[in-house]
Design a protein around this motif. Sequence first.
Motif, PDB file in Angstrom:
ATOM      1  N   ILE A 297       4.385  -0.759  -9.994  1.00  0.00           N
ATOM      2  CA  ILE A 297       4.029  -0.932  -9.691  1.00  0.00           C
ATOM      3  C   ILE A 297       2.523  -0.561  -8.768  1.00  0.00           C
ATOM      4  O   ILE A 297       3.651  -0.548  -8.044  1.00  0.00           O
ATOM      5  N   GLY A 298       1.640  -0.553  -7.817  1.00  0.00           N
ATOM      6  CA  GLY A 298       0.940  -1.029  -6.839  1.00  0.00           C
ATOM      7  C   GLY A 298       0.971   0.820  -5.858  1.00  0.00           C
ATOM      8  O   GLY A 298       0.210   1.058  -5.491  1.00  0.00           O
ATOM      9  N   TYR A 299       1.458   2.062  -6.869  1.00  0.00           N
ATOM     10  CA  TYR A 299       1.236   3.374  -6.336  1.00  0.00           C
ATOM     11  C   TYR A 299      -0.341   3.683  -6.856  1.00  0.00           C
ATOM     12  O   TYR A 299      -0.419   4.291  -5.478  1.00  0.00           O
ATOM     13  N   LEU A 300      -1.312   3.701  -7.046  1.00  0.00           N
ATOM     14  CA  LEU A 300      -2.152   4.027  -7.666  1.00  0.00           C
ATOM     15  C   LEU A 300      -2.944   3.236  -6.853  1.00  0.00           C
ATOM     16  O   LEU A 300      -3.788   4.132  -6.359  1.00  0.00           O
ATOM     17  N   SER A 301      -3.108   2.102  -6.159  1.00  0.00           N
ATOM     18  CA  SER A 301      -3.835   2.027  -4.821  1.00  0.00           C
ATOM     19  C   SER A 301      -4.011   2.733  -3.758  1.00  0.00           C
ATOM     20  O   SER A 301      -4.477   2.697  -3.161  1.00  0.00           O
ATOM     21  N   ARG A 302      -2.853   2.969  -3.517  1.00  0.00           N
ATOM     22  CA  ARG A 302      -2.940   3.990  -2.214  1.00  0.00           C
ATOM     23  C   ARG A 302      -2.914   5.807  -2.289  1.00  0.00           C
ATOM     24  O   ARG A 302      -3.296   6.456  -1.658  1.00  0.00           O
ATOM     25  N   LEU A 303      -2.990   6.073  -3.537  1.00  0.00           N
ATOM     26  CA  LEU A 303      -3.854   7.162  -3.712  1.00  0.00           C
ATOM     27  C   LEU A 303      -5.394   7.479  -2.591  1.00  0.00           C
ATOM     28  O   LEU A 303      -5.773   8.908  -2.094  1.00  0.00           O
ATOM     29  N   PRO A 304      -6.255   7.025  -3.035  1.00  0.00           N
ATOM     30  CA  PRO A 304      -7.021   7.291  -1.687  1.00  0.00           C
ATOM     31  C   PRO A 304      -6.880   7.084  -0.235  1.00  0.00           C
ATOM     32  O   PRO A 304      -7.574   8.209   0.084  1.00  0.00           O
ATOM     33  N   HIS A 305      -5.725   6.860   0.425  1.00  0.00           N
ATOM     34  CA  HIS A 305      -5.619   6.777   1.528  1.00  0.00           C
ATOM     35  C   HIS A 305      -5.219   8.090   1.490  1.00  0.00           C
ATOM     36  O   HIS A 305      -5.419   8.644   2.746  1.00  0.00           O
ATOM     37  N   PHE A 306      -3.987   8.791   1.122  1.00  0.00           N
ATOM     38  CA  PHE A 306      -3.947  10.061   0.666  1.00  0.00           C
ATOM     39  C   PHE A 306      -5.295  11.153   0.090  1.00  0.00           C
ATOM     40  O   PHE A 306      -4.430  12.404   0.533  1.00  0.00           O
ATOM     41  N   LEU A 307      -5.227  10.600  -0.516  1.00  0.00           N
ATOM     42  CA  LEU A 307      -7.049  11.803  -0.447  1.00  0.00           C
ATOM     43  C   LEU A 307      -7.426  12.128   0.431  1.00  0.00           C
ATOM     44  O   LEU A 307      -7.815  13.643   0.987  1.00  0.00           O
ATOM     45  N   ALA A 308      -7.422  11.247   1.326  1.00  0.00           N
ATOM     46  CA  ALA A 308      -8.379  10.813   2.575  1.00  0.00           C
ATOM     47  C   ALA A 308      -7.317  11.632   3.876  1.00  0.00           C
ATOM     48  O   ALA A 308      -8.522  12.771   4.765  1.00  0.00           O
ATOM     49  N   HIS A 309      -6.517  12.143   3.624  1.00  0.00           N
ATOM     50  CA  HIS A 309      -5.123  12.795   4.108  1.00  0.00           C
ATOM     51  C   HIS A 309      -5.520  14.415   3.829  1.00  0.00           C
ATOM     52  O   HIS A 309      -5.647  14.978   4.409  1.00  0.00           O
ATOM     53  N   LEU A 310      -5.703  14.572   2.425  1.00  0.00           N
ATOM     54  CA  LEU A 310      -5.512  15.842   1.799  1.00  0.00           C
ATOM     55  C   LEU A 310      -7.373  16.253   2.688  1.00  0.00           C
ATOM     56  O   LEU A 310      -7.207  17.107   2.767  1.00  0.00           O
TER      57      LEU A 310
END
Length: 350
Positions: A297-310
């Motif tokens: 649990i908890g990993y999907l909430s981090r996807l927007p942060h890494f999308l911003a990095h991308l």
Amino acid sequence: MSQAAPTERLDRLRHWIAHRHALAPAEVSLCLAAGDASFRRYFRLALPDGDTRMVMDAPPAQESDNSHRFVAIARDWHQAGLPVPRLYEADQEAGFLELEDLGDSALQQHFAGVDAPPTLAWHERAIELLERLQNRAPATALPAYDEALLDRELSLFPEWCLERLLGIAPPPEWPALRRRLIDDALNQPRVVVHRDFDAMNLMVHDDGLYLIDFQDAVAGPLTYDLISLLRGRYCRFDEPRFAAWVETFRQHAIRDGRLPAEIDARIFRRQADAMAAQRTLKVLGIFCRLTLRDHKIGYLSRLPHFLAHLQDSLAPWPAFADFRVWLDTTFAPALRGELQCRGISDGGTP
């Protein structure tokens, strides 16, 4: 793994420690300290004399190769004068390792906002440690971060993030982008790569920084660990700050011979951004796999942060413009909708 298996593993671990320290199993004091995205668990061992140790439980069925690599790298890096936890004992067949206890103070706990002086100072110290790692650690015994591995990592994005999580196809630009990112990585000078040089894998102990979780180290691209730190999970630095750190790193790498002098600032920045894009796409895939396959649990909430990095990594380069349009018009809305359906805040997905 069955419900009984962790208890059985813990009993075996207690007997191993008891034998090592001439204790009765009932006298062994263990407290779960941490788990991670793998099958490894970490326990804090309190010894009768007041000393403490960190004990790694790495089940051989899932972690045998990692344990052997961890032991070999720990010894090599210690001999090279690098700050790694002392290895007291290892039973690699059982998957038990007894290590120096570095405490619970991971680097991110010392951050105080992305622009705060302590955050910036700790990042400076981490970059200095990275330069020591690249200059001192032997790379000859490490596996190569080769085309096959880079390709497998990039495959995680379309399989787990696009197909399995979002149910969408990659854009027409994907094959060309994938090829370019692999070529850019392979064209960089090869050094020791920790492969997860993130704040969570740097421990603050006695006011020094220590390297942990280095079992996946490889010989690979010069910029990989730098962007793992600067475009990691805790901070998103503005363009001037990121550019200044990358340029200083380039100058130092030329000075000490890690990088040819003809690699100018623009070429190196493009290499760093391409490497950041590769790693971020991998992370997006891994986080989806951890959620969908491993039920973490908890990993999907981090996807927007890494999308911003991308998006930050692709923005300076016209060659990536079509893929950026697809990210903005197709991927980001699909991700936002999926997170909303799951009751997860998108954190301001661009």
